[in-house]
Design an enzyme around this catalytic site. Structure first.
Site, short mmCIF file in Angstrom:
data_model
loop_
_atom_site.label_atom_id
_atom_site.label_comp_id
_atom_site.label_asym_id
_atom_site.label_seq_id
_atom_site.Cartn_x
_atom_site.Cartn_y
_atom_site.Cartn_z
N ASP A 131 53.49 59.36 41.20
CA ASP A 131 53.94 58.20 41.96
C ASP A 131 55.18 58.63 42.75
OD1 ASP A 131 54.93 55.84 42.97
OD2 ASP A 131 55.15 54.83 41.03
N ILE A 132 55.00 58.82 44.06
CA ILE A 132 56.12 59.35 44.85
C ILE A 132 57.27 58.35 44.98
CG2 ILE A 132 54.63 60.92 46.16
CD1 ILE A 132 54.99 58.99 48.58
N THR A 143 53.66 59.33 62.62
CA THR A 143 52.69 58.60 63.41
C THR A 143 53.18 58.21 64.80
OG1 THR A 143 51.45 56.49 63.47
CG2 THR A 143 53.54 56.49 62.31
N ASP A 144 52.24 57.98 65.70
CA ASP A 144 52.54 57.46 67.04
C ASP A 144 53.11 56.04 66.97
OD1 ASP A 144 49.72 56.96 66.15
OD2 ASP A 144 49.71 55.63 67.89
N TYR A 162 54.41 48.86 59.60
CA TYR A 162 53.92 50.22 59.37
C TYR A 162 54.77 51.23 60.14
CZ TYR A 162 51.04 54.41 59.83
OH TYR A 162 50.61 55.72 59.86
N ALA A 218 50.83 58.29 52.22
CA ALA A 218 51.36 57.22 53.08
C ALA A 218 50.62 55.92 52.82
CB ALA A 218 51.22 57.60 54.55
N GLY A 249 43.75 61.75 50.43
CA GLY A 249 43.67 61.11 51.74
C GLY A 249 42.92 61.98 52.74
N GLN A 250 42.80 61.50 53.96
CA GLN A 250 42.05 62.22 54.99
C GLN A 250 42.58 63.64 55.19
OE1 GLN A 250 40.11 60.12 58.47
NE2 GLN A 250 41.95 58.90 58.28
#
Length: 291
Positions: free
Chosen positions: A35-36, A100-101, A124, A59, A10-11
């Site tokens: 696989d979490i 996250t916000d 989300y 995520a 991911g990023q």
């Protein structure tokens, strides 16, 4: 320092691997390797590697898709972090978990601090908040790092989208009534590594919830303006597209976005001496974003 990174493609995960390579005993996995949402697989991996720190960068971040894929969102954003945190506790490791916000309603005046009331407006945010709670409950040695408006050279993000659209369009309508702090993925990775080192050294294990994002706060419209100014300066565009500021109501999406995503970062500055992400400087070399 033995570090297990989940979501390594991911990023933020990509940046973590780049920055930690050669500086830690590293096990970096993505969904193909682990696989979490499989508790047995998580336990096996953690017990075999026995990390000092687990950084969960995995995520389900497709905000609009989450509205249709609630079960998948909760599996990845709540159950996975729970299993990772439980496994961390079993081997005495600390877990650093990215949030996250979107856990906030986004209707506050001013900046959101860590103990503000959470009120996610969509699947989300709800699944990410459930993940925070699961991590806190499962492992006493936890850091929850809430961030916002993530962009970087890897993966899909607003900067890449703007540069791509500018090739084909003369005019773009950009939302101007949502405000937040763009945050460079490299800076998030750097912040997590700084925390990890202090936690492992035992000098500064101030566990809890922290906010980390970019400064100065801007609207998406203002963010886009800066991107295109930089792109023109760096001769990546022959001319900037004309930008129109539009209202959120003019750009309906399946999931509601927070109008205010401004996170107060004083707590992480005081606890770990970590400064906000300087997102403007991160845009001074946009060429990698065009690949």
């Amino acid at each position: 320092m033995r570090v297990l990174i989940t979501g390594c493609n991911g990023q933020v995960g990509h940046c973590l691997v780049e920055q930690l390579a050669g500086h830690a005993e590293l096990l970096a996995v993505d969904r193909d390797q682990l696989d979490i949402t499989d508790s047995v697989a998580v336990d096996t991996t953690v017990n075999e590697f026995k990390p000092d720190i687990i950084i969960n960068a995995a995520a389900h971040t497709a905000v609009d898709k989450a509205e249709e894929e609630a079960e998948l969102s909760y599996a990845i954003n709540r159950d996975g972090p729970k299993y990772i945190a439980q496994a961390a506790a079993n081997v005495g490791a600390a877990i650093l978990h990215i949030s996250t916000d979107y856990v906030f309603a986004g209707n506050k005046d001013g900046l959101y601090v860590e103990n503000d009331e959470t009120e996610p407006q969509g699947i989300y945010g709800q699944s990410k908040l459930a993940g925070e709670k699961a991590v806190i409950e499962a492992c006493s040695k936890h850091i929850i790092l809430r961030t916002a408006w993530v962009f970087g050279q890897h993966g899909n993000n607003f900067v890449k989208t703007m540069l791509r659209l500018a090739k084909d369009r003369d005019t773009l309508g950009i939302v101007g009534d949502q405000v937040g702090g763009p945050t460079c993925a490299d800076d998030i990775a750097s912040a997590l590594i700084t925390i990890a080192k202090q936690v492992v050294s035992g000098k500064n294990a101030q566990y809890g919830v922290y906010h980390f994002s970019g400064m100065p706060h801007v609207s998406w419209f203002e963010f886009a303006q800066t991107i295109f100014e930089q792109a023109e300066e760096q001769e990546l565009l022959s001319s900037k597209p004309r930008l129109n500021s539009i209202a959120t109501a003019d750009y309906p999406t399946p999931a509601k976005r927070p109008a205010n995503s401004k996170l107060d970062t004083k707590k992480i500055e005081q606890a770990f001496n970590i400064q906000p992400s300087d997102w403007r400087s991160a845009l001074t070399d946009l060429k990698p974003y065009t690949n």
